[in-house]
Design a protein around this motif. Sequence first.
Motif, PDB file in Angstrom:
ATOM      1  N   THR A  14       0.837  -1.185   0.000  1.00 56.52           N
ATOM      2  CA  THR A  14       0.000   0.000   0.000  1.00 56.52           C
ATOM      3  C   THR A  14       0.880   1.246   0.000  1.00 56.52           C
ATOM      4  O   THR A  14       2.117   1.157  -0.032  1.00 56.52           O
ATOM      5  N   GLU A  15       0.225   2.383   0.098  1.00 56.02           N
ATOM      6  CA  GLU A  15       0.938   3.651   0.141  1.00 56.02           C
ATOM      7  C   GLU A  15       1.827   3.765   1.376  1.00 56.02           C
ATOM      8  O   GLU A  15       2.758   4.571   1.399  1.00 56.02           O
ATOM      9  N   PHE A  18       5.563   3.306   0.526  1.00 55.02           N
ATOM     10  CA  PHE A  18       6.294   4.217  -0.342  1.00 55.02           C
ATOM     11  C   PHE A  18       7.735   4.405   0.138  1.00 55.02           C
ATOM     12  O   PHE A  18       8.008   4.452   1.331  1.00 55.02           O
ATOM     13  N   VAL A  34       8.832   7.932  -5.509  1.00 54.63           N
ATOM     14  CA  VAL A  34       7.384   8.012  -5.687  1.00 54.63           C
ATOM     15  C   VAL A  34       6.993   9.178  -6.583  1.00 54.63           C
ATOM     16  O   VAL A  34       6.134   9.060  -7.460  1.00 54.63           O
ATOM     17  N   LEU A 216       3.540   1.328  -9.007  1.00 54.57           N
ATOM     18  CA  LEU A 216       3.391   2.696  -8.522  1.00 54.57           C
ATOM     19  C   LEU A 216       2.790   3.551  -9.638  1.00 54.57           C
ATOM     20  O   LEU A 216       3.342   3.664 -10.720  1.00 54.57           O
ATOM     21  N   ASN A 219      -3.579   7.999  -8.396  1.00 54.76           N
ATOM     22  CA  ASN A 219      -4.976   7.932  -7.983  1.00 54.76           C
ATOM     23  C   ASN A 219      -5.766   8.901  -8.856  1.00 54.76           C
ATOM     24  O   ASN A 219      -5.532  10.107  -8.811  1.00 54.76           O
ATOM     25  N   LYS A 226      -0.376   6.367  -6.025  1.00 52.46           N
ATOM     26  CA  LYS A 226      -1.182   5.243  -5.531  1.00 52.46           C
ATOM     27  C   LYS A 226      -0.528   3.935  -5.958  1.00 52.46           C
ATOM     28  O   LYS A 226       0.108   3.857  -7.014  1.00 52.46           O
TER      29      LYS A 226
END
Length: 348
Positions: A14-15, A18, A34, A216, A219, A226
Motif C-alpha cells: 500500500t501507500e 512508499f 514516488v 506505482l 490515484n 497510488k
Amino acid sequence: MAVEKLDIEQSYYTEKDFETTMLTPSYRIDLRNVGNEHLDQFMNANLVSNWSTLTWKEVGKPYEVKTVAKSKKDYEKEHGEMSVKTSWEYFNRSFHEWFVKDLPEEMSNSKRELIRYLSRFQFGDVKKALGETVRLSLWNYAHRIEDGVWDPRGKRALFQGLDLKKPRILFLGAAEGYEAMQLSAMYPGGEVVMVDYDEFCKTNRFGHFPNQYPFLGTNPSSGHPKVWHKNEMNIHYMVEDIRNLPFGKEFDIVLSVGLLEHFPDDYKAQVMDWHRKFLKPGGYVIMTTPRLQLKSRLFYTIMADVMNHTYRELMDIRQMGLYVYEGGFDILRHGYIKVHNGIVAQPR
C-alpha cells in the motif's frame, strides 16, 4: 530512505510502503522515487538532434547474438530447423522457469551440489554444477538484486509525461505484460489489451504473475501517487498472431518490449507497420530493446540455454532510433534505462 528486507508474507503493498524496496525469493519490490523526481533512472540521451541526417554508415548495424540454446540444437538435430513459433514457445517456458525460482534456496542447493561433486572428484558433474551456479548468481543479480528486467523506476521515467486520460493500451508480444500494467497504473481507468501467440504466456507468464506485486501509479480521484495491483486493472489477454488482429486505429498507446530486435532487417519495416496500424491519431508508440553493452553480451552468452532460442540483436539507441525513424515515426524521447533502450514516438 530505502529499506531493504526480505518480506515474503505480506500479501499486498500500500501507500504505507512508499520509498521502500524489498526482496522476495524471486524478485524485488521497488516503491522508491514516488514522485519520479530522480530521472537519472532514465537517461534521456539526446544523442541525436536530427534523425533525418543520421546514417547507417555512422552507427553501424546491431550486434547479432549467435550463441544458441542447447535445447534448440537438440531439437533441430531430431526435427530439422525450429520454426519461429516453436522457438518462442521454448523461450517462454525456459524464461518463466527462472522468474519463479526461489533464488536463495536454489543457489544454496547448487553450491551444496558443487561441493559434493568436488569432494567425490566427479569432474563432469562439477562442470555442470558450476555452470548452473554461475547462471543462478547472474540471474539473481540481474533480475532480483538490480531489478534490470522489470526496472520499475526506469520504466516509469520512460513512460511519464504523456498526454493521456484513460488510455486504451495495446501490447504486442506481451509475455507477462509487465510494462502495460505499469502504464495502466500511471494512466488509470482505461483498458489494456495484451497479445501473444503463445497460449503459455496467457496462462502462465501473465496468469502466474504475482497479484501482490505493486505498481506505482496515480490515484485518478486525487492525482496523488497510488499503489496498483494486477487484479485492479482492466486487462484482456488475446492469444493471437499480431498479423491477424481485428483492430483498427483505436489505441492510444501501442507498446512493444523486446520485439524489434528479433527480426532481421528485411522484416523490421513490417514490425513498425504493426505499431502504426492500430494507433489513434495523436497516439504514442513506446518501444524498448536490449542495450548493446558488454554486460548484455556477457549475459546472453552465459544465459544462452535460457535466452537464445530465437533470432536476437543487441542495439545502441541510435541504431534502434534509426529503425523507428525510417519506419515513419518522429521520435519524441530516446534514451536508455538499466539494460534497455527506450523510445517514445508518434507517426509522421
